[in-house]
Design an enzyme around this catalytic site. Sequence first.
Site, short mmCIF file in Angstrom:
data_model
loop_
_atom_site.label_atom_id
_atom_site.label_comp_id
_atom_site.label_asym_id
_atom_site.label_seq_id
_atom_site.Cartn_x
_atom_site.Cartn_y
_atom_site.Cartn_z
N HIS A 196 0.83 -1.21 0.00
CA HIS A 196 0.00 0.00 0.00
C HIS A 196 0.86 1.26 0.00
O HIS A 196 0.59 2.21 -0.72
CB HIS A 196 -0.91 0.00 1.24
CG HIS A 196 -2.05 -0.96 1.13
ND1 HIS A 196 -2.65 -1.52 2.23
CD2 HIS A 196 -2.70 -1.46 0.06
CE1 HIS A 196 -3.62 -2.34 1.83
NE2 HIS A 196 -3.67 -2.31 0.53
N CYS A 207 -1.65 -4.34 -16.50
CA CYS A 207 -2.26 -3.31 -15.65
C CYS A 207 -1.73 -3.39 -14.22
O CYS A 207 -2.24 -2.72 -13.33
CB CYS A 207 -3.79 -3.42 -15.64
SG CYS A 207 -4.42 -4.94 -14.92
#
Length: 556
Positions: A186, A486
């Site tokens: 994150h 992606c």
Amino acid sequence: METTLRGVGVSHGVAIGEVRHMGTAVLEPPAKQIPTDEAPREQGRARQAVEAVAADLIARGNLAGGEAQHVLEAQAMMAQDPELMADVERRITVGSTAERAVYDAFAAYRALLANAGEYLAGRVADLDDVRNRIVARLLGVPMPGVPDSDEPYVLIARDLAPADTALLDPTLVLGFVTEEGGPTSHSAILARALGVPAVVALPGAGELAEGTVVAVDGSTGDIFVEPSDEKRAELTKAAEARKAALAASSGPGATSDGHKVPLLANVGGPADVPAAVEAGAEGVGLFRTEFLFLDNSEKAPSEAKQIEAYRKVLEAFPEGRVVVRVLDAGADKPLDFLTPADEPNPALGVRGLRTLLDHPEVLRTQLTALAKAAEGLPVYLEVMAPMVADRTDAKAFADACREAGLRAKFGAMVEIPSAALRARSILQEVEFLSLGTNDLAQYTFAADRQVGAVSRLQDPWQPALLDLVAASAEAAKAEGKSCGVCGEAAADPLLACVLTGLGVTSLSMGAASIPYVRATLAKHTLAQCERAAAAARATDTAEEARVAAQAVLSGE
């Protein structure tokens, strides 16, 4: 004396400044007993603190927007977990104070996560941050965090909680270095979104003395301690050259000999669209739709609410390509109304498309909403399913799209090695592939993306991962179909050239990385990219692959 340390570079740029350490504190409250008649009051305090922390996390997410909002909303759900709260209240009933009950309940849950396999163990840092915030509020003490400073600095931390990373002030925090984390953690994703140079997984980072001057190269992962004037000048010159190349680069993505490589943006909702448009994204390569469902984990959003959100993104890219990933629930994105709470290893259980096929009404509503959102718009809508394992999965998804009346291309994400190995079979049912390199690496190497100890196996330069990318791209070419990337791998400019050389037809990344990738692609021919890809695949380690590709592209 100048010394060099090496971590994992996760966000481009160079930062030179003095070290400041993230504030830490042992927030362990005393273990004292309370009279029975005080239990209701203590339970009320605990509930108020939990709700206040959850509200604060959501507010921080709203301020930050984009990817950060999604991460912080997931943390807020963690704070409000009903089983945890029930354990807190039980502990208060038998005599614990509110703060001690929270501390002990979270400790018990932490132990469960730490022993439940690497995927869930990677969530321990987020859980610790939530616990500290609740306990700090109950104790009436400030939450340790980003240091106060009037002068810009380089932030050093064991790890950065999403709540801290999301609201870093880039005018003060020149860059950051963490001991833990990985290239797809994150903190890394949020650092790229902020445009802050960052290096993670640097052992011993916490031993750097406060006030030490360091130079952080977020592209290479190098940390220069007490850099010489010559080294500072060298790094500054390189950073200025990169900045000049970015300013001179515009237009569609392409190699220097005109081979087109569309550069698309990863978005987590409408809040990410302005940055993508400003960066010159040619469309959206990954529209994550989880943000709508995480707002309320007890039921799916209405069709009307979904239509409104989808249309905002679709309208931003007239004549552009927008690739929407249907809901990827499960594992680290549990939803009460969809995902089972008792799976021993959610990462290997019912997640992604498997969840949606078990709840066809949720998939049907989402596909119908997408069809209605696209009505009358000149956008090229493509819809893909996460966690496709084989042709049976691909067919089930394509059939669901047709039944919903969706006039769009249907695709499959390649995140499981079986999908890469049998890509040509899957392409009999769908019209394109999209490689999610984060999860593909995780499942290929059995290495959780949130665990710093296995970060080398999450490196997208791993030759085995490049082999799987090549297999997928070759299958798509043989079928006359497209194969994009992606995952976060596309955000590395050098690796973007290698992916192009492997046959990938489009690249999607965080908006902040698009100018870097565009400028780097424009300096090399397709043949050079192909030679770099072959050189990288001929090696045995990620570092060797990176060096080999760099040598080819620099003409060495």
